[in-house]
Scaffold this active site. Structure first.
Site, mmCIF file in Angstrom:
data_model
loop_
_atom_site.group_PDB
_atom_site.id
_atom_site.type_symbol
_atom_site.label_atom_id
_atom_site.label_comp_id
_atom_site.label_asym_id
_atom_site.label_seq_id
_atom_site.Cartn_x
_atom_site.Cartn_y
_atom_site.Cartn_z
ATOM 1 N N ILE A 59 23.286 -6.377 83.736
ATOM 2 C CA ILE A 59 22.405 -6.218 82.922
ATOM 3 C C ILE A 59 22.180 -6.933 81.841
ATOM 4 O O ILE A 59 21.194 -7.021 80.792
ATOM 5 C CB ILE A 59 22.535 -4.433 82.355
ATOM 6 C CG1 ILE A 59 23.724 -4.371 81.932
ATOM 7 C CG2 ILE A 59 22.186 -3.761 83.362
ATOM 8 C CD1 ILE A 59 23.372 -2.961 81.076
ATOM 9 N N TYR A 101 31.674 2.452 70.768
ATOM 10 C CA TYR A 101 30.864 3.220 71.930
ATOM 11 C C TYR A 101 29.859 3.860 71.372
ATOM 12 O O TYR A 101 28.569 4.106 71.844
ATOM 13 C CB TYR A 101 31.920 4.041 72.766
ATOM 14 C CG TYR A 101 31.241 4.799 73.962
ATOM 15 C CD1 TYR A 101 30.935 4.125 74.989
ATOM 16 C CD2 TYR A 101 31.001 6.283 73.699
ATOM 17 C CE1 TYR A 101 30.264 4.798 76.080
ATOM 18 C CE2 TYR A 101 30.589 6.790 74.682
ATOM 19 C CZ TYR A 101 30.041 6.137 75.781
ATOM 20 O OH TYR A 101 29.231 6.867 76.693
ATOM 21 N N VAL A 154 39.299 12.070 81.180
ATOM 22 C CA VAL A 154 40.330 13.050 81.489
ATOM 23 C C VAL A 154 40.223 13.815 82.574
ATOM 24 O O VAL A 154 41.517 14.066 83.207
ATOM 25 C CB VAL A 154 40.490 13.749 80.134
ATOM 26 C CG1 VAL A 154 39.757 14.924 79.983
ATOM 27 C CG2 VAL A 154 41.893 14.400 80.198
HETATM 28 C C1 UD1 Z 1 33.877 10.984 77.602
HETATM 29 C C2 UD1 Z 1 33.337 9.810 78.597
HETATM 30 C C3 UD1 Z 1 32.133 9.007 77.774
HETATM 31 C C4 UD1 Z 1 31.283 10.212 77.432
HETATM 32 C C5 UD1 Z 1 31.709 11.180 76.509
HETATM 33 C C6 UD1 Z 1 30.712 12.180 76.373
HETATM 34 C C7 UD1 Z 1 34.915 8.522 80.135
HETATM 35 C C8 UD1 Z 1 36.197 7.583 80.286
HETATM 36 N N1 UD1 Z 1 34.443 8.832 78.690
HETATM 37 O O1 UD1 Z 1 34.454 10.320 76.645
HETATM 38 O O2 UD1 Z 1 31.785 8.080 78.590
HETATM 39 O O3 UD1 Z 1 29.950 9.386 76.857
HETATM 40 O O4 UD1 Z 1 32.732 11.776 77.313
HETATM 41 O O5 UD1 Z 1 31.305 13.279 75.503
HETATM 42 O O6 UD1 Z 1 34.372 9.359 80.994
HETATM 43 N N2 UD1 Z 1 42.815 12.595 77.032
HETATM 44 C C9 UD1 Z 1 44.210 13.019 77.393
HETATM 45 N N3 UD1 Z 1 44.927 12.544 78.328
HETATM 46 C C10 UD1 Z 1 44.465 11.510 79.044
HETATM 47 C C11 UD1 Z 1 43.170 10.830 79.259
HETATM 48 C C12 UD1 Z 1 42.402 11.595 78.142
HETATM 49 O O7 UD1 Z 1 44.837 13.645 76.442
HETATM 50 O O8 UD1 Z 1 45.017 11.378 80.144
HETATM 51 C C13 UD1 Z 1 42.111 12.896 76.021
HETATM 52 C C14 UD1 Z 1 41.542 11.994 74.986
HETATM 53 O O9 UD1 Z 1 42.439 11.608 74.167
HETATM 54 C C15 UD1 Z 1 40.413 13.002 74.662
HETATM 55 C C16 UD1 Z 1 39.966 13.954 75.722
HETATM 56 O O10 UD1 Z 1 41.174 13.794 76.726
HETATM 57 O O11 UD1 Z 1 40.707 13.649 73.562
HETATM 58 C C17 UD1 Z 1 38.750 13.340 76.522
HETATM 59 O O12 UD1 Z 1 38.992 12.075 76.646
HETATM 60 P P1 UD1 Z 1 37.932 11.222 77.870
HETATM 61 O O13 UD1 Z 1 37.924 11.825 79.031
HETATM 62 O O14 UD1 Z 1 38.270 9.775 77.821
HETATM 63 O O15 UD1 Z 1 36.492 11.453 77.118
HETATM 64 P P2 UD1 Z 1 35.646 11.211 75.878
HETATM 65 O O16 UD1 Z 1 36.445 10.348 74.809
HETATM 66 O O17 UD1 Z 1 35.380 12.559 75.178
#
Ligand code: UD1
Length: 306
Positions: A54, A141, A185
């Site tokens: 894009i 982001y 996550v």
């Molecule tokens: C996610 C999306 C983002 C979206 C947003 C909307 C992804 C990668 N990101 O971001 O595109 O716009 O939701 O709310 O899909 N965590 C852990 N352990 C792990 C991985 C993550 O503790 O192994 C924690 C992170 O630090 C965070 C939470 O889980 O506190 C959610 O993380 P993540 O799934 O990356 O989502 P968002 O940052 O909320």
């Protein structure tokens, strides 16, 4: 003709599948950095796939000539990645979106439905998040998704292009890629739970909450935005109006799989928001009704992984 940017990604491939089911003509543009061909394997005979980016305005201008409607799902989706590489995030999420809107305007596209994010609310303590609240971005982001919404509104207002921005909360479900530490996550945790002794990493204390929404409900929200002209020019939360902490999620996963997880705690990540949970009354007025509770959604997700 429908175009899906990022159609080989998690959300884009589900939207493409739904449109194919509805016998629509579908074109996909994806540069395959995070999207995968295997995500559209089941519909490959029914869609036109263009490997492209894009950020390439010329390509968009050419490919949009026969397009009526666009679902814009292509993006750098990871908050952490955007913190590490803000310039790249800006190029993909902001310039890429602007390219798309400009090409859509030039080609007389009827509507563009765009993926925004709950990340734009940042850490404002007021919950649940309503669309009219102040946006307080905490990461490049989040800033890029604010610009997507703003450009969407501007094209709607002064360039005569219908746009709708959907503020996705935390989308999960089949085909979400668990393969990196940048992944969503629930995809990482679900994947771990396929092992006999799941080992999980929590960044922070595990009490952070998210409003997790199952992919099928997100597809429905997109179909609604396509159909309802009264949604044009507006922004909508897409979520379940429920919040779950990571610790609660792990407990639910332990119940579903009858396994016990080992949890390692690490430092809270930069740019991470603590509590996130949506008021969805605005989109409900147009008929949105999420069908999957977190338990039902997770059960379906686990079944798809077996
Ligand atoms: C996610 C999306 C983002 C979206 C947003 C909307 C992804 C990668 N990101 O971001 O595109 O716009 O939701 O709310 O899909 N965590 C852990 N352990 C792990 C991985 C993550 O503790 O192994 C924690 C992170 O630090 C965070 C939470 O889980 O506190 C959610 O993380 P993540 O799934 O990356 O989502 P968002 O940052 O909320």
């Amino acid at each position: 003709m429908f175009l899906i940017t990022g159609g080989c990604g998690f959300i884009g491939s589900h939207i493409a599948t739904e449109l194919v089911k509805r016998n629509e003509d579908v074109k996909i543009i994806d540069n395959l950095t995070t999207g995968k061909m295997e995500n559209i394997e089941h519909i490959i005979e029914d869609v036109k796939f263009i490997e492209g980016d894009i950020r390439n305005l010329e390509l968009l201008e050419k490919e949009l000539r026969d397009v009526d409607y666009i679902f814009h799902e292509a993006a750098m989706v990871s908050v952490v990645k955007s913190v590490e590489n803000p310039l790249l995030c800006n190029e993909i999420n902001t310039t890429g979106t602007l390219n798309l809107l400009q090409a859509a305007h030039k080609n007389g596209v009827k509507k563009v439905i765009m993926a925004s994010s709950a990340a734009i609310y940042g850490d404002d303590p007021e919950l649940p998040k309503r669309e009219d609240m102040l946006r307080t971005p905490l990461s490049p982001y989040a800033a890029s998704k604010i610009s997507l919404e703003d450009y969407g509104k501007i094209y709607n207002e002064i360039y005569d292009l219908n746009t709708v921005s959907l503020r996705y909360f935390n989308v999960y479900g089949p085909r979400q890629d668990p393969s990196s530490s940048y992944s969503g996550v629930l995809s990482i945790f679900s994947n771990e739970f396929m092992n006999p002794d799941p080992e999980l990493t929590i960044y922070g204390d595990g009490k952070q909450t998210r409003d997790f929404v199952f992919i099928k409900d997100v597809v429905e929200a997109n179909m609604l935005a396509l159909k309802r002209n009264e949604m044009n020019g507006k922004i909508y939360n897409v979520a379940c109006n429920k919040q779950n902490s990571l610790l609660e999620i792990i407990q639910i996963m332990e119940e579903i799989t009858d396994k016990k997880a080992q949890i390692n705690y690490e430092m809270r990540r930069k740019g991470d928001i603590k509590y996130s949970y949506a008021d969805i009354s605005r989109i409900k007025k147009h008929g949105f009704a999420p069908q999957y509770s977190i338990k039902e959604g997770l059960k379906k997700y686990f079944n798809s992984l077996l």
